[in-house]
Write a protein that holds these residues in place. Sequence first.
Motif, PDB file in Angstrom:
ATOM      1  N   MET A  47      44.334  22.096  30.839  1.00  6.81           N
ATOM      2  CA  MET A  47      42.988  22.594  30.652  1.00  6.81           C
ATOM      3  C   MET A  47      42.828  23.055  29.201  1.00  6.81           C
ATOM      4  SD  MET A  47      41.950  22.122  33.729  1.00  6.81           S
ATOM      5  CE  MET A  47      40.340  22.847  33.551  1.00  6.81           C
ATOM      6  N   THR A  48      41.763  22.648  28.545  1.00  9.96           N
ATOM      7  CA  THR A  48      41.556  22.983  27.139  1.00  9.96           C
ATOM      8  C   THR A  48      40.716  24.243  26.983  1.00  9.96           C
ATOM      9  OG1 THR A  48      39.625  21.511  27.076  1.00  9.96           O
ATOM     10  CG2 THR A  48      41.750  20.573  26.445  1.00  9.96           C
ATOM     11  N   ASN A  49      39.897  24.607  27.965  1.00  6.97           N
ATOM     12  CA  ASN A  49      39.043  25.786  27.841  1.00  6.97           C
ATOM     13  C   ASN A  49      39.855  27.063  27.987  1.00  6.97           C
ATOM     14  OD1 ASN A  49      36.901  24.059  27.557  1.00  6.97           O
ATOM     15  ND2 ASN A  49      36.229  24.232  29.680  1.00  6.97           N
ATOM     16  N   ALA A  50      39.486  28.073  27.210  1.00  9.71           N
ATOM     17  CA  ALA A  50      40.203  29.343  27.244  1.00  9.71           C
ATOM     18  C   ALA A  50      39.961  30.049  28.572  1.00  9.71           C
ATOM     19  CB  ALA A  50      39.741  30.225  26.084  1.00  9.71           C
ATOM     20  N   PRO A  51      40.967  30.746  29.094  1.00 11.02           N
ATOM     21  CA  PRO A  51      40.797  31.464  30.362  1.00 11.02           C
ATOM     22  C   PRO A  51      39.822  32.622  30.227  1.00 11.02           C
ATOM     23  CG  PRO A  51      42.906  32.010  29.375  1.00 11.02           C
ATOM     24  CD  PRO A  51      42.337  30.889  28.565  1.00 11.02           C
ATOM     25  N   VAL A  52      39.201  32.977  31.363  1.00 10.80           N
ATOM     26  CA  VAL A  52      38.225  34.058  31.397  1.00 10.80           C
ATOM     27  C   VAL A  52      38.578  35.007  32.543  1.00 10.80           C
ATOM     28  CG1 VAL A  52      35.795  34.682  31.575  1.00 10.80           C
ATOM     29  CG2 VAL A  52      36.435  32.487  30.564  1.00 10.80           C
ATOM     30  N   VAL A  53      38.521  36.291  32.259  1.00  9.72           N
ATOM     31  CA  VAL A  53      38.697  37.306  33.301  1.00  9.72           C
ATOM     32  C   VAL A  53      37.343  37.955  33.549  1.00  9.72           C
ATOM     33  CG1 VAL A  53      39.867  39.420  33.984  1.00  9.72           C
ATOM     34  CG2 VAL A  53      41.066  37.739  32.551  1.00  9.72           C
ATOM     35  N   PHE A  54      36.897  37.919  34.811  1.00  8.86           N
ATOM     36  CA  PHE A  54      35.645  38.561  35.194  1.00  8.86           C
ATOM     37  C   PHE A  54      35.963  39.906  35.835  1.00  8.86           C
ATOM     38  CE2 PHE A  54      34.777  33.959  35.547  1.00  8.86           C
ATOM     39  CZ  PHE A  54      33.749  33.859  34.596  1.00  8.86           C
ATOM     40  N   VAL A  55      35.337  40.933  35.330  1.00  9.97           N
ATOM     41  CA  VAL A  55      35.524  42.285  35.872  1.00  9.97           C
ATOM     42  C   VAL A  55      34.245  42.707  36.582  1.00  9.97           C
ATOM     43  CG1 VAL A  55      35.868  44.714  35.302  1.00  9.97           C
ATOM     44  CG2 VAL A  55      37.177  42.946  34.083  1.00  9.97           C
ATOM     45  N   VAL A  56      34.364  43.090  37.838  1.00  8.05           N
ATOM     46  CA  VAL A  56      33.208  43.566  38.606  1.00  8.05           C
ATOM     47  C   VAL A  56      33.499  44.983  39.079  1.00  8.05           C
ATOM     48  CG1 VAL A  56      31.676  43.177  40.565  1.00  8.05           C
ATOM     49  CG2 VAL A  56      32.669  41.216  39.366  1.00  8.05           C
ATOM     50  N   ASP A  57      32.794  45.938  38.479  1.00  2.50           N
ATOM     51  CA  ASP A  57      32.975  47.359  38.818  1.00  2.50           C
ATOM     52  C   ASP A  57      31.673  48.077  38.462  1.00  2.50           C
ATOM     53  OD1 ASP A  57      33.792  50.225  38.643  1.00  2.50           O
ATOM     54  OD2 ASP A  57      35.787  49.376  39.003  1.00  2.50           O
ATOM     55  N   ASP A  58      31.218  48.982  39.316  1.00  2.00           N
ATOM     56  CA  ASP A  58      29.942  49.654  39.053  1.00  2.00           C
ATOM     57  C   ASP A  58      30.059  50.813  38.073  1.00  2.00           C
ATOM     58  OD1 ASP A  58      31.393  51.142  40.870  1.00  2.00           O
ATOM     59  OD2 ASP A  58      29.616  51.943  41.865  1.00  2.00           O
ATOM     60  N   ASP A  59      31.272  51.127  37.654  1.00  5.19           N
ATOM     61  CA  ASP A  59      31.489  52.223  36.712  1.00  5.19           C
ATOM     62  C   ASP A  59      31.611  51.654  35.293  1.00  5.19           C
ATOM     63  OD1 ASP A  59      32.640  54.238  35.074  1.00  5.19           O
ATOM     64  OD2 ASP A  59      33.448  55.241  36.848  1.00  5.19           O
ATOM     65  N   GLN A  60      30.661  52.001  34.433  1.00  5.61           N
ATOM     66  CA  GLN A  60      30.638  51.481  33.071  1.00  5.61           C
ATOM     67  C   GLN A  60      31.908  51.819  32.301  1.00  5.61           C
ATOM     68  OE1 GLN A  60      28.445  49.509  31.181  1.00  5.61           O
ATOM     69  NE2 GLN A  60      30.138  49.655  29.715  1.00  5.61           N
ATOM     70  N   SER A  61      32.397  53.044  32.468  1.00  6.34           N
ATOM     71  CA  SER A  61      33.605  53.444  31.735  1.00  6.34           C
ATOM     72  C   SER A  61      34.820  52.632  32.175  1.00  6.34           C
ATOM     73  CB  SER A  61      33.874  54.939  31.929  1.00  6.34           C
ATOM     74  OG  SER A  61      34.133  55.239  33.299  1.00  6.34           O
ATOM     75  N   VAL A  62      34.888  52.314  33.470  1.00  6.27           N
ATOM     76  CA  VAL A  62      35.988  51.499  33.984  1.00  6.27           C
ATOM     77  C   VAL A  62      35.893  50.092  33.416  1.00  6.27           C
ATOM     78  CG1 VAL A  62      37.007  50.447  36.035  1.00  6.27           C
ATOM     79  CG2 VAL A  62      36.297  52.844  36.081  1.00  6.27           C
ATOM     80  N   ARG A  63      34.674  49.531  33.417  1.00  7.73           N
ATOM     81  CA  ARG A  63      34.493  48.183  32.872  1.00  7.73           C
ATOM     82  C   ARG A  63      34.912  48.131  31.410  1.00  7.73           C
ATOM     83  NH1 ARG A  63      29.454  48.606  35.456  1.00  7.73           N
ATOM     84  NH2 ARG A  63      28.302  48.538  33.474  1.00  7.73           N
ATOM     85  N   THR A  78      43.408  43.276  24.600  1.00  5.60           N
ATOM     86  CA  THR A  78      44.596  43.535  23.764  1.00  5.60           C
ATOM     87  C   THR A  78      45.648  42.442  23.916  1.00  5.60           C
ATOM     88  OG1 THR A  78      45.698  44.883  25.466  1.00  5.60           O
ATOM     89  CG2 THR A  78      44.273  46.028  23.884  1.00  5.60           C
ATOM     90  N   VAL A  79      45.569  41.663  24.993  1.00  7.91           N
ATOM     91  CA  VAL A  79      46.509  40.544  25.165  1.00  7.91           C
ATOM     92  C   VAL A  79      45.791  39.209  24.947  1.00  7.91           C
ATOM     93  CG1 VAL A  79      48.117  41.781  26.655  1.00  7.91           C
ATOM     94  CG2 VAL A  79      46.158  40.595  27.683  1.00  7.91           C
ATOM     95  N   GLY A  80      44.649  39.270  24.278  1.00  5.40           N
ATOM     96  CA  GLY A  80      43.960  38.055  23.857  1.00  5.40           C
ATOM     97  C   GLY A  80      43.097  37.389  24.908  1.00  5.40           C
ATOM     98  N   LEU A  81      42.769  38.096  25.972  1.00  6.95           N
ATOM     99  CA  LEU A  81      41.969  37.494  27.038  1.00  6.95           C
ATOM    100  C   LEU A  81      40.478  37.721  26.800  1.00  6.95           C
ATOM    101  CD1 LEU A  81      44.117  38.492  30.130  1.00  6.95           C
ATOM    102  CD2 LEU A  81      43.811  36.176  29.206  1.00  6.95           C
TER     103      LEU A  81
END
Length: 208
Positions: free
Chosen positions: A1-17, A26-29
């Motif tokens: 796969m050539t496309n860069a990986p994506v992490v989706f974060v779903v959380d209702d707390d803005q500070s947590v997001r 910090t690990v390039g994601l």
Amino acid sequence: MTNAPVVFVVDDDQSVRSSLKFLLSTVGLHVESFDSADAFLRKNLPDSPSCLVLDVRLPGLSGLDFQRELGARKINIPIVFLTGHGDIPMSVRAMKAGAVEFLTKPFRDQDLLDAVRIALERDRTRREHEKEVLILQQRFDSLTSREREVISLVVSGMLNKQIADQLGTAESTVKVQRSRALEKMHAESLVDMVRMIEKLNGPSGRLR
């Protein structure tokens, strides 16, 4: 796969997001965050390895209900659950439904990073497998109906002469059809062909 990986974060707390986005970056994601399951469902997902870091308690759909909804929609994305109120039955339910990990807050940063790495690798492997199956399916679809019939009998273990007798044709004709089928499938040997047919008959295959 050539496309860069994506992490989706779903959380209702803005500070947590924000903290999760910083940690993962910090690990390039690449990270995209959402405050609800509904907001995520409105997103057009990229064609790249991805995973979901999902809070169990959300407004609207809960995390576990969201997991079930994704399954119903055939959205195959590995999930890492986060919760501040987890219990054993909840974690068992999530893991049985295919979750990669179920982390209770507060968790160690490295535990989350490890879980995300596993989730992304799982999705990358799935995508590569499905791409291979699609190519094999296209090759199989290029076979004539008789070539498919011959190959099915060959893979089942029948000899050319037995196939010829069953189909009411000459053994030399069966040999030609078998050779053409292997060529179209790009199979280097009968063993290679058997492996291909097994993949087409597997969970991701559509061979009928």
